[in-house]
Write a protein that holds these residues in place. Structure first.
Motif, PDB file in Angstrom:
ATOM      1  N   TYR A  60      -6.888   1.553  -7.230  1.00 49.89           N
ATOM      2  CA  TYR A  60      -6.412   2.679  -6.782  1.00 49.89           C
ATOM      3  C   TYR A  60      -7.571   3.230  -5.910  1.00 49.89           C
ATOM      4  O   TYR A  60      -8.855   3.176  -6.581  1.00 49.89           O
ATOM      5  CB  TYR A  60      -6.086   3.694  -7.971  1.00 49.89           C
ATOM      6  CG  TYR A  60      -5.856   5.022  -7.440  1.00 49.89           C
ATOM      7  CD1 TYR A  60      -4.463   5.542  -6.989  1.00 49.89           C
ATOM      8  CD2 TYR A  60      -6.766   6.164  -7.907  1.00 49.89           C
ATOM      9  CE1 TYR A  60      -4.398   6.967  -6.707  1.00 49.89           C
ATOM     10  CE2 TYR A  60      -6.494   7.421  -7.679  1.00 49.89           C
ATOM     11  CZ  TYR A  60      -5.410   7.982  -7.248  1.00 49.89           C
ATOM     12  OH  TYR A  60      -5.089   9.041  -6.831  1.00 49.89           O
ATOM     13  N   LEU A  61      -7.681   3.814  -4.763  1.00 49.16           N
ATOM     14  CA  LEU A  61      -8.786   4.370  -4.045  1.00 49.16           C
ATOM     15  C   LEU A  61      -8.897   5.877  -4.334  1.00 49.16           C
ATOM     16  O   LEU A  61      -7.909   6.636  -3.830  1.00 49.16           O
ATOM     17  CB  LEU A  61      -8.791   3.845  -2.618  1.00 49.16           C
ATOM     18  CG  LEU A  61      -9.757   4.318  -1.586  1.00 49.16           C
ATOM     19  CD1 LEU A  61     -11.109   3.823  -2.020  1.00 49.16           C
ATOM     20  CD2 LEU A  61      -9.479   4.251  -0.227  1.00 49.16           C
ATOM     21  N   ILE A  62      -9.813   6.312  -5.136  1.00 47.07           N
ATOM     22  CA  ILE A  62      -9.771   7.808  -5.526  1.00 47.07           C
ATOM     23  C   ILE A  62     -10.003   8.655  -4.249  1.00 47.07           C
ATOM     24  O   ILE A  62     -10.919   8.467  -3.618  1.00 47.07           O
ATOM     25  CB  ILE A  62     -10.964   8.028  -6.505  1.00 47.07           C
ATOM     26  CG1 ILE A  62     -10.669   7.249  -7.734  1.00 47.07           C
ATOM     27  CG2 ILE A  62     -11.080   9.516  -6.726  1.00 47.07           C
ATOM     28  CD1 ILE A  62     -11.924   7.055  -8.896  1.00 47.07           C
ATOM     29  N   PRO A  63      -8.873   9.552  -3.997  1.00 44.23           N
ATOM     30  CA  PRO A  63      -8.871  10.056  -2.800  1.00 44.23           C
ATOM     31  C   PRO A  63      -9.751  11.377  -2.697  1.00 44.23           C
ATOM     32  O   PRO A  63      -9.389  12.696  -2.514  1.00 44.23           O
ATOM     33  CB  PRO A  63      -7.495  10.397  -2.704  1.00 44.23           C
ATOM     34  CG  PRO A  63      -6.999  10.708  -4.066  1.00 44.23           C
ATOM     35  CD  PRO A  63      -7.683   9.723  -5.069  1.00 44.23           C
ATOM     36  N   TYR A  64     -10.769  11.240  -3.306  1.00 40.56           N
ATOM     37  CA  TYR A  64     -11.750  12.652  -3.662  1.00 40.56           C
ATOM     38  C   TYR A  64     -13.093  12.039  -3.020  1.00 40.56           C
ATOM     39  O   TYR A  64     -13.648  10.944  -3.058  1.00 40.56           O
ATOM     40  CB  TYR A  64     -12.002  13.041  -4.973  1.00 40.56           C
ATOM     41  CG  TYR A  64     -10.653  13.615  -5.558  1.00 40.56           C
ATOM     42  CD1 TYR A  64     -10.032  14.459  -5.083  1.00 40.56           C
ATOM     43  CD2 TYR A  64      -9.948  12.697  -6.531  1.00 40.56           C
ATOM     44  CE1 TYR A  64      -8.667  14.891  -5.830  1.00 40.56           C
ATOM     45  CE2 TYR A  64      -8.806  12.998  -6.899  1.00 40.56           C
ATOM     46  CZ  TYR A  64      -8.160  14.334  -6.640  1.00 40.56           C
ATOM     47  OH  TYR A  64      -6.986  14.509  -6.989  1.00 40.56           O
TER      48      TYR A  64
ATOM     49  N   ASN B 237       0.633  -1.102   0.120  1.00 44.09           N
ATOM     50  CA  ASN B 237       0.248  -0.162   0.116  1.00 44.09           C
ATOM     51  C   ASN B 237       0.888   1.165  -0.139  1.00 44.09           C
ATOM     52  O   ASN B 237       1.673   1.424   0.949  1.00 44.09           O
ATOM     53  CB  ASN B 237      -0.976   0.044   1.297  1.00 44.09           C
ATOM     54  CG  ASN B 237      -2.011  -0.819   0.859  1.00 44.09           C
ATOM     55  OD1 ASN B 237      -3.062  -0.550   0.383  1.00 44.09           O
ATOM     56  ND2 ASN B 237      -2.022  -2.012   1.843  1.00 44.09           N
TER      57      ASN B 237
ATOM     58  N   ARG C 195     -13.217   2.753  -6.327  1.00 43.12           N
ATOM     59  CA  ARG C 195     -11.728   1.771  -6.372  1.00 43.12           C
ATOM     60  C   ARG C 195     -11.964   1.113  -7.635  1.00 43.12           C
ATOM     61  O   ARG C 195     -12.437  -0.046  -7.707  1.00 43.12           O
ATOM     62  CB  ARG C 195     -11.605   1.023  -5.318  1.00 43.12           C
ATOM     63  CG  ARG C 195     -10.254   0.061  -5.485  1.00 43.12           C
ATOM     64  CD  ARG C 195      -9.995  -0.789  -4.312  1.00 43.12           C
ATOM     65  NE  ARG C 195      -9.985  -0.344  -2.967  1.00 43.12           N
ATOM     66  CZ  ARG C 195      -8.610   0.259  -2.557  1.00 43.12           C
ATOM     67  NH1 ARG C 195      -7.369  -0.125  -3.205  1.00 43.12           N
ATOM     68  NH2 ARG C 195      -8.504   0.483  -1.461  1.00 43.12           N
TER      69      ARG C 195
ATOM     70  N   GLN D 172       0.258   5.403  -0.441  1.00 42.02           N
ATOM     71  CA  GLN D 172      -0.691   6.357  -0.744  1.00 42.02           C
ATOM     72  C   GLN D 172      -2.224   5.662  -0.838  1.00 42.02           C
ATOM     73  O   GLN D 172      -2.741   4.974  -0.053  1.00 42.02           O
ATOM     74  CB  GLN D 172      -0.287   7.303  -1.367  1.00 42.02           C
ATOM     75  CG  GLN D 172       1.177   8.202  -0.859  1.00 42.02           C
ATOM     76  CD  GLN D 172       1.515   9.282  -1.835  1.00 42.02           C
ATOM     77  OE1 GLN D 172       0.869   9.367  -3.108  1.00 42.02           O
ATOM     78  NE2 GLN D 172       2.443   9.813  -1.342  1.00 42.02           N
ATOM     79  N   SER D 173      -2.629   5.945  -2.072  1.00 39.58           N
ATOM     80  CA  SER D 173      -3.951   5.415  -2.512  1.00 39.58           C
ATOM     81  C   SER D 173      -3.654   4.310  -3.397  1.00 39.58           C
ATOM     82  O   SER D 173      -4.873   3.813  -3.798  1.00 39.58           O
ATOM     83  CB  SER D 173      -4.837   6.742  -3.258  1.00 39.58           C
ATOM     84  OG  SER D 173      -4.965   7.697  -2.311  1.00 39.58           O
ATOM     85  N   TRP D 174      -2.391   3.939  -3.650  1.00 45.89           N
ATOM     86  CA  TRP D 174      -2.199   2.355  -4.624  1.00 45.89           C
ATOM     87  C   TRP D 174      -2.109   1.404  -3.856  1.00 45.89           C
ATOM     88  O   TRP D 174      -1.705   1.486  -2.558  1.00 45.89           O
ATOM     89  CB  TRP D 174      -1.103   2.835  -5.403  1.00 45.89           C
ATOM     90  CG  TRP D 174      -1.161   4.054  -6.295  1.00 45.89           C
ATOM     91  CD1 TRP D 174      -0.834   5.638  -6.031  1.00 45.89           C
ATOM     92  CD2 TRP D 174      -1.559   3.872  -7.699  1.00 45.89           C
ATOM     93  NE1 TRP D 174      -0.916   5.915  -7.348  1.00 45.89           N
ATOM     94  CE2 TRP D 174      -1.589   5.218  -8.251  1.00 45.89           C
ATOM     95  CE3 TRP D 174      -2.106   2.867  -8.262  1.00 45.89           C
ATOM     96  CZ2 TRP D 174      -1.931   5.538  -9.569  1.00 45.89           C
ATOM     97  CZ3 TRP D 174      -2.452   3.199  -9.524  1.00 45.89           C
ATOM     98  CH2 TRP D 174      -2.460   4.462 -10.293  1.00 45.89           C
ATOM     99  N   ASN D 175      -2.550   0.239  -4.225  1.00 50.91           N
ATOM    100  CA  ASN D 175      -2.352  -0.983  -3.723  1.00 50.91           C
ATOM    101  C   ASN D 175      -2.177  -2.020  -4.927  1.00 50.91           C
ATOM    102  O   ASN D 175      -2.827  -1.928  -5.699  1.00 50.91           O
ATOM    103  CB  ASN D 175      -3.814  -1.623  -2.936  1.00 50.91           C
ATOM    104  CG  ASN D 175      -3.768  -2.929  -2.326  1.00 50.91           C
ATOM    105  OD1 ASN D 175      -4.132  -3.800  -2.998  1.00 50.91           O
ATOM    106  ND2 ASN D 175      -2.993  -2.910  -1.234  1.00 50.91           N
TER     107      ASN D 175
ATOM    108  N   SER E 190     -16.000   5.833  -1.580  1.00 52.35           N
ATOM    109  CA  SER E 190     -14.846   4.660  -1.611  1.00 52.35           C
ATOM    110  C   SER E 190     -14.996   4.066  -3.092  1.00 52.35           C
ATOM    111  O   SER E 190     -15.061   2.867  -3.417  1.00 52.35           O
ATOM    112  CB  SER E 190     -15.457   3.581  -0.703  1.00 52.35           C
ATOM    113  OG  SER E 190     -15.547   4.111   0.417  1.00 52.35           O
TER     114      SER E 190
END
Length: 378
Positions: A305-309, A255, A318, A257-260, A316
């Motif tokens: 990728y969990l969109i951080p907006y 993980n 993704r 930031q917003s990437w996995n 949520s």
């Protein structure tokens, strides 16, 4: 002479909706985990699906009921428990196929140690799920991902270390459905149905599974590295003999930031003690059976990728790409693959997943010959 035909790539567009209250197991709660009586959580879900099959002739689309889930979870200072029962509509009536997924009780030895017994998830690979997909990957079709059997599972967990040691004397058994021996949630070794060509009749027993994972972080990178092994006896009921199954895997979960990203590689070797069909074994689940190669390498990869907006209605969000495969070590040109690009998001209490399934030699995408088996014509 036996000729191997190249398999057409088969695709399926899936849009599934999951109606829940925040999470699949939330619902009515009574008590508190720290109270003398503990806390009981009664919940569940009703799920529907829309499937568009553009490989059908003519192409078809359909919205239908998927399943209904009843879930019970209990927790006190020392005791825990879980029950999960699911109803499906396979043959025109709701409940014409149904089975237990989980039914277990556990004891908290201390904050870092617990033991559970009953029908519970097998601790192998990345976790119960190896990605974010609804349909899961090829490892699920192999009977390695999201498997639930009857036995004892010891778990040790700290911030950095996880260890699971489990013993399952038998699989999860059969419930309601039409198949001979595949009337259950998990993919297990079965007595093949009559439509399976050269099907086998085996049962897996005395499964010994161990899983270890180490977690840490470096700056914004959180990661987990681990390995798991699986050894079991294979009872061949046609020949009254016992073979074995040996599986191992190594895996990593990153993980940043917003990437996995989730990565796994493993190897399987099954000795089914079958004189007529030593190179394949019949598996089954969800009231359906098929053949699978007995020896090969398998892999699973996913990037998401969990969109951080934050949006007014959707939360949520993704997108993800899941790629998995089973490489037949004895016969070339019969390898199985499954590719799933998809997206998952929530709209209030409604969770939606949209996926596009692309597969080759995939029993659940219509290949009747089985997993890593290929399409054979004389």
């Amino acid at each position: 002479m036996l000729k191997i035909k190249s398999a057409p790539i088969k695709t399926l567009l899936f849009i599934g909706s999951l109606v829940i209250s925040q999470t699949i197991y939330s619902g009515i709660k009574t008590g508190e985990p720290t109270s003398s009586l503990g806390q009981l959580n009664v919940g569940g879900a009703i799920r529907g699906k829309y499937v568009y099959d553009h490989d059908a002739n003519p192409s078809s689309s359909k919205f239908s009921f998927s399943d209904a889930i009843l879930a019970l979870n209990y927790e006190s200072a020392t005791l825990i428990g879980g029950l999960d029962y699911r109803l499906y509509e396979y043959y025109g009536h709701i409940g014409d196929a149904s089975w237990l997924t989980d039914a277990w009780l556990g004891y908290k030895i201390n904050p870092n140690n617990k033991i559970i017994a009953g029908l519970n998830p097998v601790p192998f690979g990345l976790d119960r799920y190896w990605g974010n997909t609804f349909f899961l990957g090829i490892a699920n079709v192999m009977g390695l991902e999201d498997v639930h059997n009857i036995g004892i599972n010891y778990q040790f967990k700290t911030d950095k270390n996880q260890l699971s040691l489990a013993f399952y004397p038998i699989d999860g058994g059969n419930f309601r459905g039409h198949s001979k021996d595949a009337r259950h949630f998990s993919i297990n070794m079965v007595n093949a149905d009559d439509y399976v060509e050269n099907g086998t009749n085996t049962q897996e027993k005395n499964m010994i599974i161990a899983r270890y994972a180490y977690s840490s972080n470096y700056a914004d990178l959180n990661y987990q590295l681990g390995t798991s092994v699986w050894y079991s006896d294979i009872e061949n009921k046609n020949y009254s003999s016992t073979g074995s199954r040996q599986v191992w895997s190594i895996f990593a979960d990153f993980n940043y930031q917003s990437w996995n990203s989730k990565l796994l590689f493993g190897h399987q070797d099954i000795d089914n003690k079958d004189r007529l069909s030593p190179d394949h074994i019949s598996l089954g689940g969800f009231d359906y059976s098929y053949n699978s190669a007995t020896q090969g390498d398998f892999f699973s990869t996913e990037f998401s990728y969990l969109i951080p907006y934050h949006f007014e209605y959707a939360q949520s969000i993704r997108p993800y790409l899941n790629i998995s495969g089973y490489i037949n070590k004895k016969h070339s040109n019969t390898d199985s693959y499954r590719v799933i690009p998809g997206i998952a998001f929530k709209i209030k209490d409604l969770t939606i997943q949209a996926e596009h399934l692309i597969g080759k030699y995939d029993p659940y995408l219509g290949d009747q010959n089985g997993l890593a088996q290929g399409s054979n014509n004389n």
